[in-house]
Design an enzyme around this catalytic site. Structure first.
Site, PDB file in Angstrom:
ATOM      1  N   TYR A 204       0.874  -1.179   0.000  1.00  0.00           N
ATOM      2  CA  TYR A 204       0.000   0.000   0.000  1.00  0.00           C
ATOM      3  C   TYR A 204       0.911   1.230   0.000  1.00  0.00           C
ATOM      4  O   TYR A 204       1.712   1.414   0.903  1.00  0.00           O
ATOM      5  CB  TYR A 204      -0.885   0.015   1.246  1.00  0.00           C
ATOM      6  N   PRO A 295     -12.530   0.017  -1.224  1.00  0.00           N
ATOM      7  CA  PRO A 295     -11.791  -1.251  -1.255  1.00  0.00           C
ATOM      8  C   PRO A 295     -10.422  -1.228  -0.560  1.00  0.00           C
ATOM      9  O   PRO A 295      -9.769  -2.247  -0.458  1.00  0.00           O
ATOM     10  CB  PRO A 295     -11.638  -1.552  -2.741  1.00  0.00           C
ATOM     11  N   LYS A 299     -12.464  -5.281   2.279  1.00  0.00           N
ATOM     12  CA  LYS A 299     -13.524  -5.793   3.150  1.00  0.00           C
ATOM     13  C   LYS A 299     -14.813  -6.171   2.429  1.00  0.00           C
ATOM     14  O   LYS A 299     -15.629  -6.906   2.982  1.00  0.00           O
ATOM     15  CB  LYS A 299     -13.856  -4.748   4.219  1.00  0.00           C
TER      16      LYS A 299
HETATM   17  P1  FAS Z   1     -22.355  -8.394  -6.008  1.00  0.00           P
HETATM   18  O1  FAS Z   1     -22.608  -7.028  -6.533  1.00  0.00           O
HETATM   19  O2  FAS Z   1     -21.034  -9.037  -6.192  1.00  0.00           O
HETATM   20  O3  FAS Z   1     -23.443  -9.424  -6.525  1.00  0.00           O
HETATM   21  C1  FAS Z   1     -24.795  -9.034  -6.721  1.00  0.00           C
HETATM   22  C2  FAS Z   1     -25.324  -9.873  -7.862  1.00  0.00           C
HETATM   23  O4  FAS Z   1     -26.709  -9.556  -8.032  1.00  0.00           O
HETATM   24  C3  FAS Z   1     -24.631  -9.569  -9.189  1.00  0.00           C
HETATM   25  O5  FAS Z   1     -24.234 -10.761  -9.824  1.00  0.00           O
HETATM   26  C4  FAS Z   1     -25.692  -8.823  -9.993  1.00  0.00           C
HETATM   27  O6  FAS Z   1     -25.586  -9.088 -11.381  1.00  0.00           O
HETATM   28  C5  FAS Z   1     -26.975  -9.421  -9.420  1.00  0.00           C
HETATM   29  N1  FAS Z   1     -28.154  -8.567  -9.562  1.00  0.00           N
HETATM   30  C6  FAS Z   1     -28.215  -7.219  -9.494  1.00  0.00           C
HETATM   31  N2  FAS Z   1     -29.495  -6.812  -9.686  1.00  0.00           N
HETATM   32  C7  FAS Z   1     -30.249  -7.933  -9.868  1.00  0.00           C
HETATM   33  C8  FAS Z   1     -31.618  -8.166 -10.113  1.00  0.00           C
HETATM   34  N3  FAS Z   1     -32.493  -7.155 -10.224  1.00  0.00           N
HETATM   35  N4  FAS Z   1     -32.041  -9.441 -10.252  1.00  0.00           N
HETATM   36  C9  FAS Z   1     -31.174 -10.483 -10.149  1.00  0.00           C
HETATM   37  N5  FAS Z   1     -29.851 -10.330  -9.929  1.00  0.00           N
HETATM   38  C10 FAS Z   1     -29.399  -9.058  -9.784  1.00  0.00           C
HETATM   39  N6  FAS Z   1     -14.112  -5.629  -2.647  1.00  0.00           N
HETATM   40  C11 FAS Z   1     -12.916  -5.939  -2.134  1.00  0.00           C
HETATM   41  O7  FAS Z   1     -12.871  -6.463  -1.017  1.00  0.00           O
HETATM   42  N7  FAS Z   1     -11.746  -5.676  -2.843  1.00  0.00           N
HETATM   43  C12 FAS Z   1     -11.780  -5.124  -4.095  1.00  0.00           C
HETATM   44  O8  FAS Z   1     -10.743  -4.888  -4.714  1.00  0.00           O
HETATM   45  C13 FAS Z   1     -13.023  -4.805  -4.684  1.00  0.00           C
HETATM   46  N8  FAS Z   1     -13.101  -4.290  -5.952  1.00  0.00           N
HETATM   47  C14 FAS Z   1     -14.336  -3.985  -6.472  1.00  0.00           C
HETATM   48  C15 FAS Z   1     -14.480  -3.469  -7.790  1.00  0.00           C
HETATM   49  C16 FAS Z   1     -15.750  -3.149  -8.304  1.00  0.00           C
HETATM   50  C17 FAS Z   1     -15.883  -2.590  -9.713  1.00  0.00           C
HETATM   51  C18 FAS Z   1     -16.897  -3.317  -7.508  1.00  0.00           C
HETATM   52  C19 FAS Z   1     -18.255  -2.904  -8.034  1.00  0.00           C
HETATM   53  C20 FAS Z   1     -16.771  -3.834  -6.229  1.00  0.00           C
HETATM   54  C21 FAS Z   1     -15.492  -4.183  -5.711  1.00  0.00           C
HETATM   55  N9  FAS Z   1     -15.349  -4.748  -4.437  1.00  0.00           N
HETATM   56  C22 FAS Z   1     -14.157  -5.067  -3.898  1.00  0.00           C
HETATM   57  C23 FAS Z   1     -16.492  -5.030  -3.656  1.00  0.00           C
HETATM   58  C24 FAS Z   1     -17.084  -6.313  -4.163  1.00  0.00           C
HETATM   59  O9  FAS Z   1     -16.118  -7.322  -4.116  1.00  0.00           O
HETATM   60  C25 FAS Z   1     -18.307  -6.579  -3.357  1.00  0.00           C
HETATM   61  O10 FAS Z   1     -18.101  -6.305  -1.983  1.00  0.00           O
HETATM   62  C26 FAS Z   1     -18.820  -7.993  -3.512  1.00  0.00           C
HETATM   63  O11 FAS Z   1     -19.007  -8.223  -4.886  1.00  0.00           O
HETATM   64  C27 FAS Z   1     -20.120  -8.088  -2.717  1.00  0.00           C
HETATM   65  O12 FAS Z   1     -20.751  -9.251  -3.081  1.00  0.00           O
HETATM   66  P2  FAS Z   1     -22.355  -9.284  -3.209  1.00  0.00           P
HETATM   67  O13 FAS Z   1     -22.942  -8.649  -2.026  1.00  0.00           O
HETATM   68  O14 FAS Z   1     -22.690 -10.678  -3.566  1.00  0.00           O
HETATM   69  O15 FAS Z   1     -22.708  -8.284  -4.408  1.00  0.00           O
HETATM   70  C1  PHB Z   2      -7.079  -6.820  -4.863  1.00  0.00           C
HETATM   71  O1  PHB Z   2      -6.148  -7.630  -4.983  1.00  0.00           O
HETATM   72  O2  PHB Z   2      -7.975  -6.677  -5.737  1.00  0.00           O
HETATM   73  C2  PHB Z   2      -7.136  -5.935  -3.631  1.00  0.00           C
HETATM   74  C3  PHB Z   2      -6.319  -6.219  -2.553  1.00  0.00           C
HETATM   75  C4  PHB Z   2      -6.384  -5.406  -1.423  1.00  0.00           C
HETATM   76  C5  PHB Z   2      -7.254  -4.333  -1.409  1.00  0.00           C
HETATM   77  C6  PHB Z   2      -8.088  -4.066  -2.508  1.00  0.00           C
HETATM   78  C7  PHB Z   2      -8.023  -4.869  -3.617  1.00  0.00           C
HETATM   79  O3  PHB Z   2      -7.304  -3.524  -0.311  1.00  0.00           O
END
Ligand code: FAS
Ligand code: PHB
Length: 399
Positions: A204, A295, A299
């Site tokens: 980081y 992120p 978490k």
């Molecule tokens: P999700 O958003 O993963 O899953 C929800 C699902 O519901 C999706 O598949 C979606 O298509 C579906 N859905 C939506 N609307 C619907 C509807 N009307 N009907 C049916 N299905 C529907 N977290 C980290 O810890 N580290 C990271 O680096 C990180 N990077 C990220 C980058 C991006 C671009 C995003 C958006 C998030 C990131 N996150 C990261 C956070 C991410 O990992 C989320 O915390 C994680 O996906 C949460 O999981 P769910 O709650 O299952 O939600």
């Molecule tokens: C990742 O590997 O995507 C990653 C790791 C640590 C973070 C965020 C993203 O705090």
């Protein structure tokens, strides 16, 4: 005329929350139907989180999808903080009772959970449309949707809203919710590169040009992030510019950052967001549908899994003995962990990102970073939050 189908638990969303919940319930003999509006290919390729807390690994083991995770996941016992031209290691496991983290991409977690669900022949519908939730204040809630052009009504006992930040479940109860949120004036530009990581552990980086993060997905794939303005456009960042900026921010005497082909790149907005409560009637929100963290603390995915472990535990009790205490306490139980993760993610984000031009902010950040790398007590605070507090495993206890 809709076709009516029936199950015990309707799960909206096939991300980590929905799929893990389905897996935990199936292990306890509780029926569910998972509804996903995207294609299988789309959800399996959506690059997001990369780091699993030890508690998340244990829950995924309990859901029966740990085999490839243990074979391909990379165990880490430390991370590095870099600032003012210095790089310092934080020995996470030494400071956090031996707990560790595992590098295993969210794409792989989702693939493993989908594979297990389909192999077991359990209901998981992709590319559904027009999902809506109804009668959530009754004992017979239902989900309406269309699939392959045909209308359906899914009768159930409980609806799990695992449909992420942009889903339909949270809006269905928004009048009952209090919203807590904070948007940040910056975003992350992330790349997946075909080059071995230049650091074995995560780095980081605090830099006056902005934050950077060196992460990985495998011994051959690096995952790297750059802080960019909140309204930044991806078109402004050709690969050459990305590498040039990364080199400027992560440079360290006696060490070089290896470059390679950029396989994927994207910009992720940064926000802190929580709704309270996380449930109303027979609708229970889990994961990103209820909360978002920046992120920086890694978490998001881990919180989603922790939520559904609590929900699975409560549902198993309710179906087994009629004891509804777990369901009644679901929101309060989850929110304790959610707010701890919200604070930790906010703290890591505020400490490491360029917040603006105020020199006071910079001095405070450097003081915090110097304290973390010189005080065991301070480092322990980071370590125990980063590896994650133990997840309540009773949902996985043998029945
Ligand atoms: P999700 O958003 O993963 O899953 C929800 C699902 O519901 C999706 O598949 C979606 O298509 C579906 N859905 C939506 N609307 C619907 C509807 N009307 N009907 C049916 N299905 C529907 N977290 C980290 O810890 N580290 C990271 O680096 C990180 N990077 C990220 C980058 C991006 C671009 C995003 C958006 C998030 C990131 N996150 C990261 C956070 C991410 O990992 C989320 O915390 C994680 O996906 C949460 O999981 P769910 O709650 O299952 O939600
Ligand atoms: C990742 O590997 O995507 C990653 C790791 C640590 C973070 C965020 C993203 O705090």
């Amino acid at each position: 005329m809709s076709a009516t189908i029936r199950t015990q638990v309707a799960i909206v969303g096939a991300g980590p929350a929905g799929l893990t919940l389905a897996g935990l319930l199936a292990r306890a003999g509780i029926e569910s139907v998972v509804l996903e509006n995207r294609s299988r290919e789309y959800v399996e390729q959506r690059i997001r989180a990369g780091l699993l807390e030890q508690g998340t690994v244990e829950v995924l083991d309990g859901a029966g999808v740990g085999e490839r995770m243990h074979r391909e996941g990379i165990v880490h016992h430390g991370l590095h903080l870099q600032f003012a031209g210095e790089r310092h290691r934080i020995p996470l496991s030494d400071l956090a009772a031996g707990r560790n983290i595992v590098i295993y991409g969210q794409t792989e977690v989702v693939k493993d959970l989908i594979q297990a669900r389909l192999q077991a022949g359990l209901p998981l519908r992709f590319e559904v449309d027009d999902v809506s939730v109804h009668e959530i204040d009754s004992e017979r809630p239902r989900v309406r949707f269309t699939h392959e052009g045909a209308p359906f009504e899914l009768e159930c006992d409980v609806i799990a809203g695992c449909d992420g930040f942009h889903g339909v479940c949270r809006p269905a109860i928004e009048k009952q919710l209090q919203v807590f949120s904070r948007d940040y004036p910056f975003a992350w530009l992330g790349i997946l590169a075909a080059v071995p990581p230049s650091s074995e552990e995560l780095v980081y980086v605090h830099h006056d040009r902005g934050f950077a993060l060196l992460s990985l997905r495998s011994p051959e794939r690096s995952r790297l992030y750059l802080q960019v303005p909140a309204d930044e456009r991806l078109e402004a960042w050709p690969d050459e510019r990305i590498w040039e900026e990364l080199q400027r921010r992560v440079a360290l005497d006696g060490w070089t950052l290896a470059e390679g082909a950029v396989l994927e790149k994207g910009i992720t907005g940064m926000r802190s967001f929580v709704v309270e409560p996380m449930a109303h009637g027979r609708l229970f929100l889990a994961g990103d549908s209820a909360h978002i963290v920046p992120p920086t603390g890694a978490k998001g995915l881990n919180l989603a899994v922790a939520d559904v472990t609590v929900l699975a535990d409560a549902l198993i009790d309710w179906y087994a003995s009629g004891n509804a205490a777990g369901l009644a306490g679901y929101s309060e139980t989850c929110l304790r962990r959610v707010w701890r993760a919200e604070h930790f993610s906010y703290w890591m984000t505020s400490m490491l990102h360029r917040l603006g031009d105020d020199p006071f902010d910079l001095q405070i950040q450097l003081s915090q970073l110097r304290y973390l790398v010189s005080s065991e007590a301070a480092a322990r605070t980071l370590a125990e939050n980063y590896v994650g507090l133990p997840v309540n495993h009773s949902a996985l206890a043998p029945r």
